[in-house]
Motif scaffolding. Structure first.
Motif, PDB file in Angstrom:
ATOM      1  N   SER A 130      -9.261  -9.887   3.913  1.00 40.05           N
ATOM      2  CA  SER A 130     -10.021 -10.223   2.719  1.00 40.05           C
ATOM      3  C   SER A 130     -11.194  -9.267   2.534  1.00 40.05           C
ATOM      4  N   ASP A 131     -11.574  -8.549   3.589  1.00 36.91           N
ATOM      5  CA  ASP A 131     -12.678  -7.602   3.475  1.00 36.91           C
ATOM      6  C   ASP A 131     -12.197  -6.230   3.922  1.00 36.91           C
ATOM      7  N   PHE A 169      -5.736   2.747   1.514  1.00 41.33           N
ATOM      8  CA  PHE A 169      -4.310   2.845   1.836  1.00 41.33           C
ATOM      9  C   PHE A 169      -4.101   2.824   3.348  1.00 41.33           C
ATOM     10  N   ARG A 170      -4.971   3.529   4.067  1.00 39.16           N
ATOM     11  CA  ARG A 170      -4.908   3.508   5.542  1.00 39.16           C
ATOM     12  C   ARG A 170      -5.107   2.091   6.064  1.00 39.16           C
ATOM     13  N   ALA A 171      -6.072   1.374   5.491  1.00 43.04           N
ATOM     14  CA  ALA A 171      -6.324  -0.011   5.899  1.00 43.04           C
ATOM     15  C   ALA A 171      -5.081  -0.863   5.645  1.00 43.04           C
ATOM     16  N   PHE A 172      -4.454  -0.665   4.506  1.00 40.45           N
ATOM     17  CA  PHE A 172      -3.232  -1.406   4.186  1.00 40.45           C
ATOM     18  C   PHE A 172      -2.135  -1.097   5.195  1.00 40.45           C
ATOM     19  N   LEU A 173      -1.923   0.179   5.501  1.00 45.65           N
ATOM     20  CA  LEU A 173      -0.866   0.550   6.450  1.00 45.65           C
ATOM     21  C   LEU A 173      -1.130  -0.025   7.837  1.00 45.65           C
ATOM     22  N   LYS A 174      -2.403  -0.134   8.211  1.00 45.19           N
ATOM     23  CA  LYS A 174      -2.726  -0.755   9.502  1.00 45.19           C
ATOM     24  C   LYS A 174      -2.277  -2.207   9.522  1.00 45.19           C
ATOM     25  N   THR A 175      -2.444  -2.898   8.411  1.00 46.11           N
ATOM     26  CA  THR A 175      -2.013  -4.300   8.363  1.00 46.11           C
ATOM     27  C   THR A 175      -0.496  -4.405   8.459  1.00 46.11           C
ATOM     28  N   GLU A 176       0.195  -3.369   8.086  1.00 47.31           N
ATOM     29  CA  GLU A 176       1.662  -3.352   8.144  1.00 47.31           C
ATOM     30  C   GLU A 176       2.190  -2.684   9.418  1.00 47.31           C
ATOM     31  N   PHE A 177       1.284  -2.314  10.285  1.00 51.17           N
ATOM     32  CA  PHE A 177       1.638  -1.648  11.534  1.00 51.17           C
ATOM     33  C   PHE A 177       2.451  -0.376  11.291  1.00 51.17           C
ATOM     34  N   SER A 178       2.097   0.361  10.240  1.00 41.21           N
ATOM     35  CA  SER A 178       2.793   1.623   9.961  1.00 41.21           C
ATOM     36  C   SER A 178       1.800   2.731   9.627  1.00 41.21           C
ATOM     37  N   ASP A 179       0.602   2.654  10.200  1.00 37.05           N
ATOM     38  CA  ASP A 179      -0.409   3.658   9.908  1.00 37.05           C
ATOM     39  C   ASP A 179      -0.101   5.009  10.532  1.00 37.05           C
ATOM     40  N   GLU A 180       0.906   5.084  11.411  1.00 36.20           N
ATOM     41  CA  GLU A 180       1.277   6.380  11.979  1.00 36.20           C
ATOM     42  C   GLU A 180       1.719   7.352  10.874  1.00 36.20           C
ATOM     43  N   ILE A 182      -5.781  -5.307  -4.883  1.00 32.23           N
ATOM     44  CA  ILE A 182      -6.221  -6.253  -5.914  1.00 32.23           C
ATOM     45  C   ILE A 182      -7.675  -6.655  -5.694  1.00 32.23           C
ATOM     46  N   ASP A 183      -8.070  -6.871  -4.442  1.00 32.70           N
ATOM     47  CA  ASP A 183      -9.467  -7.206  -4.137  1.00 32.70           C
ATOM     48  C   ASP A 183     -10.415  -6.067  -4.507  1.00 32.70           C
ATOM     49  N   ILE A 184     -10.022  -4.844  -4.192  1.00 29.57           N
ATOM     50  CA  ILE A 184     -10.866  -3.690  -4.536  1.00 29.57           C
ATOM     51  C   ILE A 184     -11.013  -3.598  -6.054  1.00 29.57           C
ATOM     52  N   LEU A 185      -9.910  -3.760  -6.756  1.00 25.89           N
ATOM     53  CA  LEU A 185      -9.935  -3.696  -8.224  1.00 25.89           C
ATOM     54  C   LEU A 185     -10.817  -4.806  -8.795  1.00 25.89           C
ATOM     55  N   ASN A 186     -10.671  -6.015  -8.271  1.00 30.49           N
ATOM     56  CA  ASN A 186     -11.490  -7.134  -8.752  1.00 30.49           C
ATOM     57  C   ASN A 186     -12.970  -6.903  -8.475  1.00 30.49           C
ATOM     58  N   LYS A 187     -13.297  -6.372  -7.291  1.00 34.65           N
ATOM     59  CA  LYS A 187     -14.701  -6.097  -6.958  1.00 34.65           C
ATOM     60  C   LYS A 187     -15.277  -5.019  -7.885  1.00 34.65           C
ATOM     61  N   ALA A 188     -14.479  -3.998  -8.175  1.00 36.05           N
ATOM     62  CA  ALA A 188     -14.940  -2.939  -9.081  1.00 36.05           C
ATOM     63  C   ALA A 188     -15.161  -3.508 -10.480  1.00 36.05           C
ATOM     64  N   GLN A 189     -14.259  -4.375 -10.927  1.00 34.27           N
ATOM     65  CA  GLN A 189     -14.404  -4.979 -12.253  1.00 34.27           C
ATOM     66  C   GLN A 189     -15.612  -5.907 -12.317  1.00 34.27           C
ATOM     67  N   SER A 190     -15.855  -6.650 -11.234  1.00 31.52           N
ATOM     68  CA  SER A 190     -17.009  -7.568 -11.246  1.00 31.52           C
ATOM     69  C   SER A 190     -18.326  -6.774 -11.197  1.00 31.52           C
ATOM     70  N   GLN A 191     -18.349  -5.637 -10.506  1.00 32.67           N
ATOM     71  CA  GLN A 191     -19.541  -4.787 -10.493  1.00 32.67           C
ATOM     72  C   GLN A 191     -19.816  -4.246 -11.895  1.00 32.67           C
ATOM     73  N   ARG A 192     -18.737  -3.885 -12.595  1.00 30.30           N
ATOM     74  CA  ARG A 192     -18.867  -3.353 -13.951  1.00 30.30           C
ATOM     75  C   ARG A 192     -19.416  -4.423 -14.894  1.00 30.30           C
ATOM     76  N   ASN A 223      -3.105  -7.608  -1.549  1.00 31.48           N
ATOM     77  CA  ASN A 223      -4.424  -8.200  -1.746  1.00 31.48           C
ATOM     78  C   ASN A 223      -5.525  -7.171  -1.539  1.00 31.48           C
ATOM     79  N   ILE A 224      -5.303  -6.200  -0.677  1.00 33.29           N
ATOM     80  CA  ILE A 224      -6.323  -5.169  -0.439  1.00 33.29           C
ATOM     81  C   ILE A 224      -6.625  -4.441  -1.746  1.00 33.29           C
TER      82      ILE A 224
END
Length: 181
Positions: free
Chosen positions: A26-27, A67-78, A166-176, A163-164
């Motif tokens: 979530s973060d 994207f790196r953070a997302f791949l880590k959650t999928e165990f495919s960051d290699e 979508i969360d970034i997009l939502n945070k950017a939109q709420s900042q705007r 969610n990673i």
């Protein structure tokens, strides 16, 4: 037989990390490069552009970090780590350094028993092994292209639905929205 098993709470602790699904983060900010004390202010337009193409995502330092953070959650960051190592490798000018770095990349990502082995076919692996005899800046081009295609066709669309992202997009939109008041 029961004496051989560790206590139940120890097993739960050890296996707990496996129960997390790829969208459980979530973060995402912990994965972003340290640029400022607080989370970076990303514009909505910048985050929306990441969905235009895989190249746009990878060329943006925050997009790449997400994207790196997302791949880590999928165990495919290699895959992204290999791609980034190849990008750095292509910038090397010294033949001696090329040889050293080429062997290091091969041992870490390509060799059959590599600790972070990327998924490539036998022929590509063997061709790369031959290229190591006289490394050039294009030694890993074929493998890098295959890994890039795999990420672009497989991981990138999942990232855009994650969610990673979508969360970034939502945070950017709420900042705007907060800035417009």
């Amino acid at each position: 037989r029961a004496a051989l098993l560790p206590p139940l709470h120890t097993m739960k602790t050890r296996l707990g990390c496996l129960s997390h699904k790829s969208d459980s983060y979530s973060d995402f900010t912990a994965f972003l490069p340290p640029v400022q004390e607080k989370a970076p202010k990303l514009s909505t337009d910048e985050v929306v552009r990441w969905a235009e193409s895989f190249d746009v995502l990878l060329s943006n330092k925050y997009g790449l970090a997400a994207f790196r953070a997302f791949l880590k959650t999928e165990f495919s960051d290699e895959n992204i780590e290999f791609w980034m190592a190849c990008e750095d490798y292509k910038k090397i000018k010294s033949p001696a350094k090329l040889m050293t770095k080429a062997n290091k990349i091969y041992e870490e990502f390509i060799d059959v028993q590599a600790p972070r082995e990327v998924n490539i076919d036998f022929h590509t692996r063997e061709l790369t092994k031959q290229n190591l005899l006289e490394p050039t800046t294009s030694t890993f081009s074929d493998v890098q292209g295959r890994v890039y295609s795999l990420m672009e066709k497989d991981s990138y669309p999942r990232f855009l639905r994650s969610n990673i992202y979508i969360d970034i997009l939502n945070k950017a939109q709420s900042q705007r929205q907060r800035r417009s008041f």
